[in-house]
Design a protein around this motif. Structure first.
Motif, mmCIF file in Angstrom:
data_model
loop_
_atom_site.group_PDB
_atom_site.id
_atom_site.type_symbol
_atom_site.label_atom_id
_atom_site.label_comp_id
_atom_site.label_asym_id
_atom_site.label_seq_id
_atom_site.Cartn_x
_atom_site.Cartn_y
_atom_site.Cartn_z
ATOM 1 N N VAL B 7 30.781 29.966 7.109
ATOM 2 C CA VAL B 7 31.935 30.729 6.627
ATOM 3 C C VAL B 7 32.130 31.877 7.613
ATOM 4 C CG1 VAL B 7 32.876 32.110 4.742
ATOM 5 C CG2 VAL B 7 31.492 30.081 4.235
ATOM 6 N N ASN B 12 30.905 38.086 11.444
ATOM 7 C CA ASN B 12 30.047 37.115 12.121
ATOM 8 C C ASN B 12 30.803 36.199 13.087
ATOM 9 O OD1 ASN B 12 31.384 35.371 10.423
ATOM 10 N ND2 ASN B 12 29.578 34.711 9.273
ATOM 11 N N TRP B 16 29.468 32.777 15.649
ATOM 12 C CA TRP B 16 29.869 31.364 15.609
ATOM 13 C C TRP B 16 30.705 30.994 16.829
ATOM 14 C CZ3 TRP B 16 26.817 28.587 12.896
ATOM 15 C CH2 TRP B 16 26.236 29.097 11.725
ATOM 16 N N TRP B 37 20.281 41.709 13.691
ATOM 17 C CA TRP B 37 20.645 40.547 12.896
ATOM 18 C C TRP B 37 20.189 40.825 11.490
ATOM 19 C CZ3 TRP B 37 23.905 36.734 13.331
ATOM 20 C CH2 TRP B 37 23.844 35.670 12.404
ATOM 21 N N PRO B 38 20.978 40.582 10.472
ATOM 22 C CA PRO B 38 22.318 39.996 10.453
ATOM 23 C C PRO B 38 23.392 40.911 11.036
ATOM 24 C CG PRO B 38 21.684 40.790 8.285
ATOM 25 C CD PRO B 38 20.476 40.925 9.147
ATOM 26 N N PRO B 44 21.642 49.507 12.393
ATOM 27 C CA PRO B 44 20.774 49.938 11.286
ATOM 28 C C PRO B 44 19.690 50.929 11.723
ATOM 29 C CG PRO B 44 20.240 47.681 11.932
ATOM 30 C CD PRO B 44 21.454 48.083 12.732
ATOM 31 N N TYR B 63 7.858 32.805 12.242
ATOM 32 C CA TYR B 63 7.269 33.849 11.387
ATOM 33 C C TYR B 63 6.752 33.200 10.104
ATOM 34 C CZ TYR B 63 6.777 37.854 8.292
ATOM 35 O OH TYR B 63 6.278 38.769 7.413
ATOM 36 N N LEU B 86 11.818 31.077 9.235
ATOM 37 C CA LEU B 86 12.218 32.346 9.845
ATOM 38 C C LEU B 86 11.617 32.353 11.242
ATOM 39 C CD1 LEU B 86 11.490 34.777 6.862
ATOM 40 C CD2 LEU B 86 13.750 34.188 7.765
ATOM 41 N N ARG B 94 15.127 38.336 13.837
ATOM 42 C CA ARG B 94 14.495 37.265 13.064
ATOM 43 C C ARG B 94 15.620 36.491 12.399
ATOM 44 N NH1 ARG B 94 10.085 39.260 9.126
ATOM 45 N NH2 ARG B 94 8.972 39.364 11.111
ATOM 46 N N VAL B 95 15.680 35.173 12.668
ATOM 47 C CA VAL B 95 16.778 34.368 12.119
ATOM 48 C C VAL B 95 16.245 33.311 11.160
ATOM 49 C CG1 VAL B 95 18.324 34.692 14.081
ATOM 50 C CG2 VAL B 95 16.717 32.779 14.106
ATOM 51 N N LEU B 96 17.076 33.008 10.167
ATOM 52 C CA LEU B 96 16.782 31.899 9.259
ATOM 53 C C LEU B 96 17.381 30.641 9.863
ATOM 54 C CD1 LEU B 96 16.060 31.806 5.830
ATOM 55 C CD2 LEU B 96 18.114 30.475 6.200
ATOM 56 N N THR B 97 16.597 29.552 9.930
ATOM 57 C CA THR B 97 17.049 28.352 10.626
ATOM 58 C C THR B 97 16.276 27.140 10.114
ATOM 59 O OG1 THR B 97 17.388 27.413 12.827
ATOM 60 C CG2 THR B 97 15.405 28.748 12.525
#
Lengths: 296, 133
Positions: B7, B12, B16, B37-38, B44, B63, B86, B94-97
């Motif tokens: 989405v 973001n 993409w 990330w995010p 931050p 991770y 992760l 750190r990405v979720l994949t």
């Protein structure tokens, strides 16, 4: 904590905290879980079980926990549920074999590591001690409370294997109560998953990092154990009623109205409990509240 | 049933768009250098606004990871069991994949992984596989 704030400020005389959900007979819970985060759904990642499982897997790597620790939590809490006619699993004992035969949901979690999905409701009334003294039940007061919310996103989280919010929240609550952890008679811990119970008790300081397996293995939290935990069966074995499952059980235990599972001579303790510690957490270990309750 | 698609919104879109070029793109703060990330419109770490794009090497370490055995979404029923992980990228985020092209029993935390693009849908999806030593 908000209830105490509005009572102290004089905005009202009593606060009703309620929860009700037809989670089992409707698909509302699954809908909520699968609509949560589009960026994660792309990878087939949904809901809380996998988020906590990610935390638990890392904890296995860092301090050697795992199913050999969690089985004690699942089985001990089931023993409590078997003493509680209101529990969903009242008539379903769990052996070690049952635990290991329980199917994987999101590995390293089996179904037996997951909380129940339950239709039901629960309510708690918070009022002043002064008002409560004029009511017909024994007064249960809030000795101390603490709250700590470490971070917002799992991808930014540094707390998944501890210290979670339980560490600071627990220290705050004990400080306000003016007691040490040794004075706690029992705990009612928010147990969305078995690992949540382990990491919460570890962060409160009941045992050192990675020593949970030995600590739980002595039947410590089961009926007749040294530190009873989740004496209704908890979210794992009684009913999922959010943080009201642990909180309501603590109040009822202190009032001594828990029947077969009543802490005290009924379940092999020398005396009735006076002080019970409760926890609640949200997100993937992102928010935490701790309460210390006492029978007056 | 189809799997959920990305989405894409204002926050973001850069990410993409990068994926369409088979580049793993992140926001780097121009003020403090933090790679985040995010996606977020302020850093931050230092709360400054200005950022630039960096392209990740696609190299990282696991991770944590889990193995799904339950179809939360019908689009993933045929994938079961599949791995969600992760991954800590060399550049910091750190990405979720997903970890693909592997026997899940060979996985462990801290193992090195590298990016592999999933070309199944309209937009290539960044996934990872174990990197040979």
């Amino acid at each position: 904590m908000h209830a105490v704030g509005v009572l102290e400020a004089g905005f009202c005389r009593a606060v009703l905290i309620t929860y009700g959900h037809s989670a089992r007979s409707s698909d509302s819970l699954l809908k909520m879980l699968t609509s949560m985060n589009a960026d994660e759904a792309v990878f087939g990642h949904f809901g809380a079980a996998a988020g906590y499982a990610l935390a638990a897997r890392r904890a296995m790597h860092e301090f050697g926990t795992g199913p050999e620790t969690w089985k004690h939590i699942a089985i001990s809490q089931r023993k409590w549920a078997n003493l509680n006619p209101q529990a969903v699993t009242f008539c379903e004992p769990m052996t070690e074999e049952d635990y290991f035969n329980s199917p994987w949901v999101v590995e390293p979690f089996r179904r037996a590591d997951n909380c129940l999905i339950t239709d039901g409701g629960r309510a708690i009334i918070v009022t002043t001690v002064e008002r409560a003294r004029n009511l017909r039940h024994p007064v249960v007061s809030i000795m101390g409370m603490g709250m700590h919310n470490p971070s917002a996103e799992v991808t930014m989280a540094t707390h998944l294997t501890g210290p979670t919010g339980a560490k600071v929240a627990g220290e705050q609550a004990l400080r306000m109560a003016g007691i040490t952890i040794e004075e706690i008679d029992a705990c009612e811990i928010y147990d969305c998953f078995t690992y949540t119970v382990e990491i919460t008790l570890q962060d409160y300081g009941f045992f050192r990092r990675g020593e949970g397996r030995d600590w739980f293995s002595e039947g410590t939290i089961a009926p007749g154990g040294r530190l009873p935990v989740n004496t209704s069966g908890g979210l794992l074995s009684e009913a999922y009623q959010m943080g009201l499952t642990p909180l309501s059980e603590a109040v009822m235990q202190l009032r001594r109205c828990c029947g077969m599972r009543q802490l005290g001579p009924e379940t092999g303790m020398k005396k009735y409990p006076e002080i019970i510690l409760c926890s609640d957490n949200g997100g993937i270990l992102q928010t935490h509240a701790c309460y210390v309750l006492r029978r007056m | 049933m189809e799997k959920p698609r990305p989405v894409i919104g204002p926050d973001n879109a850069f990410f993409w768009e990068g994926c369409k070029r088979r580049q793993l793109v992140f926001q780097k703060c121009k003020s403090c250098g933090h790679v985040r990330w995010p996606p977020a419109h302020v850093c931050p770490k230092c709360l400054e606004y200005d950022w630039e794009e960096i392209v990740s090497s696609g190299q990282g370490i696991i991770y944590s990871y889990v193995i799904y055995h339950f179809p939360y979404h019908p689009g993933f029923r045929e994938e079961l069991p599949y791995v969600v992980a992760l991954v800590d990228l060399m550049e910091g985020p750190r990405v979720l994949t997903n970890i693909i092209e592997c026997d899940s029993s060979a996985l462990a935390c801290d193992l090195p992984v590298e990016i592999v693009w999933d070309e199944e849908g309209e937009i290539p999806i960044p996934k990872f596989r174990l990197r040979k030593a």
